[in-house]
Structures are given as structure tokens and as C-alpha cells.
Design a protein around this motif. Structure first.
Motif, short mmCIF file in Angstrom:
data_model
loop_
_atom_site.label_atom_id
_atom_site.label_comp_id
_atom_site.label_asym_id
_atom_site.label_seq_id
_atom_site.Cartn_x
_atom_site.Cartn_y
_atom_site.Cartn_z
N VAL A 88 1.28 -0.99 0.06
CA VAL A 88 -0.10 0.03 0.41
C VAL A 88 0.70 0.92 -0.27
O VAL A 88 2.04 1.25 0.63
CB VAL A 88 -1.20 0.38 1.51
N TYR A 89 0.61 2.29 -0.99
CA TYR A 89 0.71 3.64 -0.39
C TYR A 89 -0.41 4.19 -0.25
O TYR A 89 -1.56 4.42 -1.40
CB TYR A 89 1.33 4.14 -2.29
N LEU A 90 -0.24 4.42 1.16
CA LEU A 90 -1.02 5.87 1.73
C LEU A 90 -1.24 7.12 1.66
O LEU A 90 0.24 7.64 2.31
CB LEU A 90 -1.35 5.15 3.00
N GLN A 91 -2.03 7.76 1.75
CA GLN A 91 -1.73 9.41 1.87
C GLN A 91 -2.02 9.56 2.69
O GLN A 91 -2.66 9.05 4.12
CB GLN A 91 -2.94 9.80 1.05
N LYS A 92 -1.16 10.74 3.30
CA LYS A 92 -0.86 11.35 4.33
C LYS A 92 -2.84 11.69 5.19
O LYS A 92 -3.27 12.21 3.98
CB LYS A 92 -0.06 11.89 5.54
#
Length: 466
Positions: free
Chosen positions: A149-153
Motif C-alpha cells: 500500500v501507498y497511503l496518503q497522509k
């Protein structure tokens, strides 16, 4: 060529590309003629197949835009609860690959429900670029489905959600990168190294400059657009009537109104704060802990749709004696003040999207100091040298392949976010709070501890936080 159903898409593609220099992929009903030389070492069998969940402003201008630059990645699916944005997201990706390959491309599958996307075993990883209130919920679903996963902050809407997210990532062994991209910028890494190596003496105070948000007008109830699954968009948060400024614009990709509503996020304290506090923690060597005392004040709108904090000032004390001050009165960026001087680091002229609320000064310097010699010094081979990354999305892709931890791992992102939320809780309570970083609880403070979590609306609960 007929392919038995029992042969998976990935095996079929791999065998097809072995056949010769030209291959025909049928990924969504239409053939795409792509020369194998376009891919080389990044042939389909080696590439990372990605699904983009949430394809609005930040996805189009930042997350998908940056990921598409890497040949090792292929965005093969898009998902959004707004069918109009969903179709435009598919077109965005198809247009990119059409231009890149020189051939008409239609290899992107659309999903209106993230759960269906996560069931696709050909998808290796997902980019989550949704509103703050759904970050932890979607991140947990994704890692439990076996996706990186690449998760926006920021990592979560509440501290309890952030803890659940970090636990899920560690339990499943997935690679999760928090989109705190300042860690991949040379000036923030170098500033942190200078502080850690004593170039300004003993660190005493960290000043973090963040803007506040304005109040807004009352907004009338409006019919829910037919293209929007509003219930899913609200997710775990309470039902409130639809009005366009509460959600996102229907005719463009400008800054959405939900960013200024506490139902969906805490405002700038987590919006920009998740970046700057994270960078500050990096230099302070407090990435896996947090403050022990926080106090402050803020103005909040008394009427209107938007209700996040405006002008504010908060202060925190860490166990090592370092004080952190966060305020709109401080220039946007981070100032580290020590016994032998100071360093100020900022983004310079960079803007993550065209509608960023902060107007940067032309030719703004990214790094300044009380003495020029501080920022021209060289970090020696025997000194502290921090994790080096040149771009956040590329680092994530590298780590998916290597299975090493990314530059912004989930626990670090959770600690940065939770620190911002502690500041927010102090704003709301208008008094000092005492925090136990080890147990992630306020000390002898039932009112503050009641704000560690929020009720979750059915059926959008996070297991264990119902």
C-alpha cells in the motif's frame, strides 16, 4: 490463440511475451499492441500491478502522476465512489499509456467498490488517495487482502485507527508507505542530519509553521448526484445531508471542501502537520514516540459548513526536554534552534497540487541557517547518515520488490499523525494534556482519552474499534 480459463492472466501474459517482439494484450476487451522492447527488464511478468483507490485531485496531480513515471509499475485498475471521476480516472491512465507506447491502450479496469478491486489477485499493490477519514479503513482492508500500500497522509482520522492500521501492517507483513514525501527531499534529510550530528549544538526548540483554514458560509442541502455513492463516501462517519462543498467539486479537481470539516479530518494540523511534524521527528530522533505534554489554543468557526481550526498556537514538551511550537504565526516550514545556532527548512517553491492553499514566495530558499557554514558542512562517513530516497513513490516500488522497509513506514507515519492529533485534542480541550507515548493514552484524563477514537457507522467499522 485460445487460452484455457484455468491459466491466469499473469501466466498468459508471460507466455505471450516469450513468443516474439510484438505482443497482444487483451486486458479489458480491447487488444493493445505493444512492442516488447518498450518494457525490457520491466516486462509484464516483472512489473508491479497497481490499483488506484480514489482518483481525485491528489491522485491525478500527485500519486498516479508520480507512479506512472516508473516502468516497473503498471496501473491496471482504478476505483472511486464517484462514477464520473472513475471514468475520468480510467481515461487518465489509458491516455498516459497510449502516449507512452504509441498505440491505442485500453487496459484499465474500473471498480466502484474497493472490496471488489482487492479480490483481484493480479493486483499486487494499491495507492489510496481518498479523504482522511477513510485512510485507515481502506489501508487495513488492503493489507489484509495481501496488497502492498501507498497511503496518503495523514495515516488516520483518530489515534485508535492509526494504531489498528500499524498493527495490521505488521501482522500481515505488507509494505506500506505513508505519503509523507518530504522525507524523499534532499533538504529535509540534510537538515535532519545536520541536527542529529550536532551542527547547531544541543537541540532546544523546534518551530513548525502551518497555516490555518478560513470559516465558510452555511450551505444548503442539495440532491446527491447520481454519479456519487454518497453513503460509501461518508464511510464510517455520521450521516449528514449532501451539499457539494462538503464533498468535492463536480466539475473540476480543485481543492475539496471536506478538508475543512472535522467530520473528515482535523484541518491543517494534520493536513500539513503530518508532513512537518514527521520531518521534525526525523531530526529530533523521536520517530517512534511522541510528546509527553501538549497545550495550546485555537479559534474555531462558530457557524458555517467549515469547522476546522483557524488561527492557532500549540506547544509540546518531549521526554528529552525539547520543546515543539506549532503555529500559523510561524513561516511555513520547520526551524530547529540549538545552543549553537539554527536551521530553517521548507519546501521552497514546491506545490503538491495547483490548488495548494499556501502560496510560496518566489525563489524561496529551501534551507537557511544562522551561519552559512552550518549548511555547507559535509556529513562525514562516520557520522549519522539517514535513509536516502529520491522520490517517495519510487522508493515504495523499490521496497515492494526488495521487501525492505520504505522511508516512511507505517509506525513512523502513525506516530507523526498521532502527535498532530494530540495537538488537536489540546486545542479542543483548551488546556494542557499529559501523554504516555508507550501506552498511547492520556494520563488521568478521561475527557482526553474519550477523543482517541470515534464511533464507526455500520457497515464501515474497523474490526476491534466498533
Amino acid at each position: 490463440m485460445s487460452t484455457p480459463k484455468k491459466i491466469g492472466r499473469r501466466s498468459f501474459v508471460k507466455n505471450s511475451f516469450k513468443a516474439g517482439a510484438i505482443s497482444t494484450l487483451s486486458l479489458s476487451g480491447f487488444p493493445v499492441i505493444v512492442p516488447a522492447t518498450v518494457f525490457g527488464k520491466n516486462s509484464p511478468s516483472n512489473r508491479i500491478n497497481i490499483g488506484a483507490i480514489g482518483v481525485g485531485r491528489i491522485s491525478r496531480e500527485h500519486d498516479m502522476a508520480e507512479t506512472l513515471k516508473y516502468d516497473k509499475a503498471r496501473i491496471m485498475a482504478v476505483c472511486d465512489v464517484d462514477s464520473k471521476r472513475l471514468g475520468e480516472g480510467k481515461q487518465y491512465v489509458n491516455d498516459f499509456y497510449t502516449k507512452k507506447t504509441g498505440a491505442a491502450y485500453d487496459g484499465v479496469t474500473m471498480y466502484s467498490d474497493h472490496r471488489e478491486l482487492l479480490l483481484n489477485k493480479d493486483i499486487d499493490a494499491v495507492i489510496i488517495s481518498t479523504p482522511d477519514h477513510s485512510h485507515a479503513y481502506l489501508g487495513i482492508h488492503a493489507v489484509e487482502a495481501g496488497k502492498d500500500v501507498y497511503l496518503q497522509k495523514p495515516a488516520s482520522l483518530t489515534i485508535a485507527e492509526g494504531r489498528a492500521l500499524s498493527n495490521a501492517v505488521h501482522r500481515t507483513g505488507r509494505i506500506l508507505q505513508i505519503g509523507s514525501q518530504q522525507r524523499s527531499w534532499a533538504q529535509f534529510r540534510y537538515a535532519a542530519e545536520l541536527v542529529r550530528n550536532g551542527r547547531i549544538g544541543e537541540l532546544k526548540t523546534v518551530y513548525v509553521g502551518l497555516p490555518g483554514d478560513p470559516a465558510g458560509n452555511e450551505e444548503p442541502e442539495m440532491p446527491v448526484p447520481k454519479n456519487l455513492n454518497y453513503d460509501a463516501w461518508l464511510g464510517s462517519t455520521p450521516y449528514v445531508y449532501y451539499t457539494e462543498k462538503r464533498v468535492h467539486p463536480q466539475n473540476d479537481y480543485s481543492r475539496p471542501g471536506w478538508l475543512r470539516m472535522e467530520q473528515f479530518g482535523a484541518g491543517m494540523i494534520t493536513g500539513w502537520g503530518a508532513h512537518h511534524v514527521d520531518s521534525a521527528h526525523w531530526a529530533m530522533d523521536t520517530e517512534y514516540t511522541g510528546p509527553v505534554e501538549v497545550w495550546g489554543q485555537a479559534s474555531f468557526p462558530q457557524s458555517g459548513l467549515w469547522d476546522v481550526h483557524g488561527l492557532f498556537k500549540t506547544e509540546a514538551l518531549y521526554a528529552n526536554g525539547v520543546k515543539m511550537i506549532i503555529s500559523n504565526e510561524i513561516p511555513n516550514g520547520i526551524k530547529f534552534e540549538g545552543t549553537k545556532g539554527w536551521i530553517f527548512v521548507t519546501r521552497g517553491n514546491y506545490r503538491a497540487s495547483a490548488t495548494d492553499p499556501v502560496q510560496n514566495t518566489e525563489n524561496a530558499k529551501a534551507l537557511t541557517a544562522s551561519d552559512e557554514k552550518i549548511i555547507t558542512s559535509v556529513i562525514g562517513p562516520n557520522e549519522i547518515q539517514l535513509y536516502k530516497s529520491t522520490e517517495q513513490h519510487g522508493n515504495w516500488l523499490d521496497c515492494i520488490q526488495s521487501r525492505l522497509q520504505p522511508i516512511s513506514p507505517v509506525e513512523v507515519g502513525h506516530r507523526s499523525c498521532s502527535t498532530c492529533l494530540i495537538h488537536h485534542i489540546a486545542m479542543k480541550l483548551k488546556r494542557k494534556v499529559y501523554w504516555d507515548p508507550m501506552n498511547e493514552r492520556f494520563i488521568n484524563d478521561d475527557a482526553a482519552n474519550s477523543m482517541l477514537n470515534r464511533p464507526h457507522r455500520y457497515p464501515y467499522q474497523i474490526k476491534g474499534l466498533e
